[in-house]
Scaffold this motif. Structure first.
Motif, PDB file in Angstrom:
ATOM      1  N   VAL A  58       0.559  -0.827   0.015  1.00  0.00           N
ATOM      2  CA  VAL A  58      -0.450   0.169   0.178  1.00  0.00           C
ATOM      3  C   VAL A  58       0.862   1.663  -0.140  1.00  0.00           C
ATOM      4  O   VAL A  58       0.833   1.781  -0.975  1.00  0.00           O
ATOM      5  N   HIS A  59       2.060   1.184   0.494  1.00  0.00           N
ATOM      6  CA  HIS A  59       3.166   2.468   0.587  1.00  0.00           C
ATOM      7  C   HIS A  59       3.612   3.115  -0.687  1.00  0.00           C
ATOM      8  O   HIS A  59       3.924   3.510  -1.120  1.00  0.00           O
ATOM      9  N   ALA A  60       3.916   1.986  -0.974  1.00  0.00           N
ATOM     10  CA  ALA A  60       4.931   1.359  -2.086  1.00  0.00           C
ATOM     11  C   ALA A  60       4.038   1.580  -3.772  1.00  0.00           C
ATOM     12  O   ALA A  60       4.062   2.616  -4.046  1.00  0.00           O
ATOM     13  N   ALA A  61       2.325   1.837  -3.744  1.00  0.00           N
ATOM     14  CA  ALA A  61       1.751   2.136  -4.300  1.00  0.00           C
ATOM     15  C   ALA A  61       1.423   3.643  -3.629  1.00  0.00           C
ATOM     16  O   ALA A  61      -0.085   5.059  -4.933  1.00  0.00           O
ATOM     17  N   GLY A  62       1.873   4.380  -3.405  1.00  0.00           N
ATOM     18  CA  GLY A  62       1.718   6.124  -2.125  1.00  0.00           C
ATOM     19  C   GLY A  62      -0.125   5.821  -1.456  1.00  0.00           C
ATOM     20  O   GLY A  62      -0.046   7.146  -1.476  1.00  0.00           O
ATOM     21  N   GLY A  63      -0.303   4.632  -1.100  1.00  0.00           N
ATOM     22  CA  GLY A  63      -1.678   4.231  -0.189  1.00  0.00           C
ATOM     23  C   GLY A  63      -0.988   4.680   1.425  1.00  0.00           C
ATOM     24  O   GLY A  63       0.232   4.906   1.817  1.00  0.00           O
ATOM     25  N   PHE A  64      -2.283   4.997   1.881  1.00  0.00           N
ATOM     26  CA  PHE A  64      -1.847   5.348   3.043  1.00  0.00           C
ATOM     27  C   PHE A  64      -2.851   4.063   3.982  1.00  0.00           C
ATOM     28  O   PHE A  64      -3.749   3.610   3.204  1.00  0.00           O
ATOM     29  N   PHE A  65      -2.095   3.261   5.245  1.00  0.00           N
ATOM     30  CA  PHE A  65      -2.975   2.560   6.171  1.00  0.00           C
ATOM     31  C   PHE A  65      -3.640   2.914   7.284  1.00  0.00           C
ATOM     32  O   PHE A  65      -2.995   3.076   8.260  1.00  0.00           O
ATOM     33  N   GLY A  66      -4.870   2.397   7.145  1.00  0.00           N
ATOM     34  CA  GLY A  66      -5.472   2.688   9.146  1.00  0.00           C
ATOM     35  C   GLY A  66      -5.696   1.439   9.998  1.00  0.00           C
ATOM     36  O   GLY A  66      -6.246   0.466   9.051  1.00  0.00           O
ATOM     37  N   VAL A  67      -5.768   1.537  10.930  1.00  0.00           N
ATOM     38  CA  VAL A  67      -6.510   0.321  11.520  1.00  0.00           C
ATOM     39  C   VAL A  67      -7.209   1.571  12.808  1.00  0.00           C
ATOM     40  O   VAL A  67      -7.264   2.159  13.574  1.00  0.00           O
ATOM     41  N   VAL A  68      -7.929   0.335  12.649  1.00  0.00           N
ATOM     42  CA  VAL A  68      -9.799   0.786  13.307  1.00  0.00           C
ATOM     43  C   VAL A  68      -9.520  -0.268  13.966  1.00  0.00           C
ATOM     44  O   VAL A  68     -10.740  -2.022  13.582  1.00  0.00           O
ATOM     45  N   ARG A 120     -12.298  10.631   7.706  1.00  0.00           N
ATOM     46  CA  ARG A 120     -11.391  11.523   7.958  1.00  0.00           C
ATOM     47  C   ARG A 120     -10.151  11.150   7.136  1.00  0.00           C
ATOM     48  O   ARG A 120      -9.958  12.479   6.735  1.00  0.00           O
ATOM     49  N   TRP A 121      -9.854   9.674   7.556  1.00  0.00           N
ATOM     50  CA  TRP A 121      -8.482   9.527   6.434  1.00  0.00           C
ATOM     51  C   TRP A 121      -9.106   9.641   5.005  1.00  0.00           C
ATOM     52  O   TRP A 121      -8.150  10.454   4.444  1.00  0.00           O
ATOM     53  N   THR A 122     -10.051   9.404   4.482  1.00  0.00           N
ATOM     54  CA  THR A 122     -10.326   9.530   3.413  1.00  0.00           C
ATOM     55  C   THR A 122      -9.953  11.285   3.192  1.00  0.00           C
ATOM     56  O   THR A 122      -9.109  11.278   2.495  1.00  0.00           O
ATOM     57  N   ALA A 123     -10.859  12.164   4.131  1.00  0.00           N
ATOM     58  CA  ALA A 123     -10.360  13.695   3.638  1.00  0.00           C
ATOM     59  C   ALA A 123      -9.556  13.788   3.724  1.00  0.00           C
ATOM     60  O   ALA A 123      -8.457  14.747   3.072  1.00  0.00           O
ATOM     61  N   GLU A 124      -8.448  13.484   4.781  1.00  0.00           N
ATOM     62  CA  GLU A 124      -7.383  13.638   4.554  1.00  0.00           C
ATOM     63  C   GLU A 124      -5.581  13.413   4.148  1.00  0.00           C
ATOM     64  O   GLU A 124      -5.141  13.859   4.177  1.00  0.00           O
ATOM     65  N   HIS A 125      -6.595  13.030   3.640  1.00  0.00           N
ATOM     66  CA  HIS A 125      -5.353  12.344   2.502  1.00  0.00           C
ATOM     67  C   HIS A 125      -6.290  12.568   0.961  1.00  0.00           C
ATOM     68  O   HIS A 125      -5.631  12.064  -0.266  1.00  0.00           O
ATOM     69  N   ALA A 126      -7.300  13.617   1.042  1.00  0.00           N
ATOM     70  CA  ALA A 126      -7.229  13.526  -0.696  1.00  0.00           C
ATOM     71  C   ALA A 126      -7.598  12.639  -1.562  1.00  0.00           C
ATOM     72  O   ALA A 126      -7.563  12.567  -2.604  1.00  0.00           O
ATOM     73  N   LEU A 127      -8.593  11.979  -1.218  1.00  0.00           N
ATOM     74  CA  LEU A 127      -8.652   9.827  -1.408  1.00  0.00           C
ATOM     75  C   LEU A 127     -10.347  10.641  -2.077  1.00  0.00           C
ATOM     76  O   LEU A 127     -11.211  10.843  -0.947  1.00  0.00           O
ATOM     77  N   THR A 128     -10.520   9.580  -2.662  1.00  0.00           N
ATOM     78  CA  THR A 128     -12.185   9.215  -2.820  1.00  0.00           C
ATOM     79  C   THR A 128     -12.608   8.535  -2.542  1.00  0.00           C
ATOM     80  O   THR A 128     -11.725   7.389  -2.045  1.00  0.00           O
ATOM     81  N   ARG A 129     -13.791   8.218  -2.047  1.00  0.00           N
ATOM     82  CA  ARG A 129     -14.208   7.325  -1.622  1.00  0.00           C
ATOM     83  C   ARG A 129     -13.994   5.654  -1.864  1.00  0.00           C
ATOM     84  O   ARG A 129     -13.758   4.416  -1.744  1.00  0.00           O
ATOM     85  N   GLU A 130     -14.138   5.668  -3.737  1.00  0.00           N
ATOM     86  CA  GLU A 130     -13.731   4.426  -4.463  1.00  0.00           C
ATOM     87  C   GLU A 130     -12.294   4.304  -4.349  1.00  0.00           C
ATOM     88  O   GLU A 130     -12.543   2.796  -4.385  1.00  0.00           O
ATOM     89  N   GLU A 131     -12.061   4.884  -3.633  1.00  0.00           N
ATOM     90  CA  GLU A 131      -9.961   4.544  -3.930  1.00  0.00           C
ATOM     91  C   GLU A 131      -9.804   3.866  -2.268  1.00  0.00           C
ATOM     92  O   GLU A 131      -8.855   3.688  -2.074  1.00  0.00           O
ATOM     93  N   THR A 132     -10.973   3.530  -1.688  1.00  0.00           N
ATOM     94  CA  THR A 132     -10.246   2.836   0.080  1.00  0.00           C
ATOM     95  C   THR A 132     -10.990   1.526  -0.486  1.00  0.00           C
ATOM     96  O   THR A 132     -11.803   1.221  -0.785  1.00  0.00           O
ATOM     97  N   VAL A 133     -10.336   1.128   0.351  1.00  0.00           N
ATOM     98  CA  VAL A 133     -10.888  -0.696   1.112  1.00  0.00           C
ATOM     99  C   VAL A 133     -10.717  -0.443   2.484  1.00  0.00           C
ATOM    100  O   VAL A 133      -9.628  -0.245   2.780  1.00  0.00           O
TER     101      VAL A 133
END
Length: 189
Positions: A58-68, A120-133
């Protein structure tokens, strides 16, 4: 006590009882336990096979990883730091005089809190909903998985698998790297 905690946990994971109430019941059984238990628990945790590879991809692709987590910040925080996880949200246990009081501090991580963290994390990283898993296994993960662009029920309870279109029943998270279109990251031996 262990059998009571296991029974309450199972009922909450299946959505049979309210998660917040089940957490309070389970935490109450910890009253008097020394806070040194956090380090002991952290030493015994074995992350799901392949999760570090997934995080790195995920990081290598420029993404972010979160845990709830419905778990506890005192264990989740150090584990996330060790694994390079960008964000986390977990419950906090009250400690007084070096022992657990049997109470939770602050807000409990509920299904709504999980959705709010994802948003919140989606907004912080200026992602769209479709870019989240979102990946989860319990009933209180279902709203978060539905709020994400892609939800995956991971080795989940039957009621969760029925509620989510995609499921993974192999206890390895690195198997998601190729289907998610992520790069494989070589690790030194």
């Amino acid at each position: 006590t262990r059998a009571l905690v296991a029974a309450v946990t199972a009922r909450a994971m299946n959505g049979e009882i309210d998660f917040a109430e089940s957490l309070r019941q389970r935490v109450a059984t910890l009253e008097g336990v020394p806070e040194s238990v956090f380090a002991a628990v952290l030493d015994k945790i074995h992350p799901t096979p392949g999760v570090q590879d997934l995080i790195d991809a995920v990081h290598a692709a420029g993404g972010f990883f979160g845990v709830v987590s419905g778990g506890f910040e005192e264990v989740v925080g150090p584990l996330c730091a060790r694994m390079g996880i960008d964000h986390y949200l977990a419950n906090r246990l009250e400690v007084s005089g070096g022992v657990l009081t049997g109470r939770v501090l602050g807000d409990i991580v509920t299904a709504d809190a999980k959705v709010a963290a994802l948003e919140r994390w989606t907004a912080e990283h200026a992602l769209t909903r479709e870019e989240t898993v979102a990946i989860g296994d319990g009933a209180n993960d279902v709203p978060m998985m539905r709020a994400a662009g892609l939800g995956i029920a991971f080795c989940a309870k039957p009621s969760v698998r029925e509620a989510i279109e995609h499921s993974l029943d192999v206890r390895r998270l690195d198997v998601l790297i190729v289907p998610l279109g992520l790069p494989r990251v070589a690790h030194p031996a």
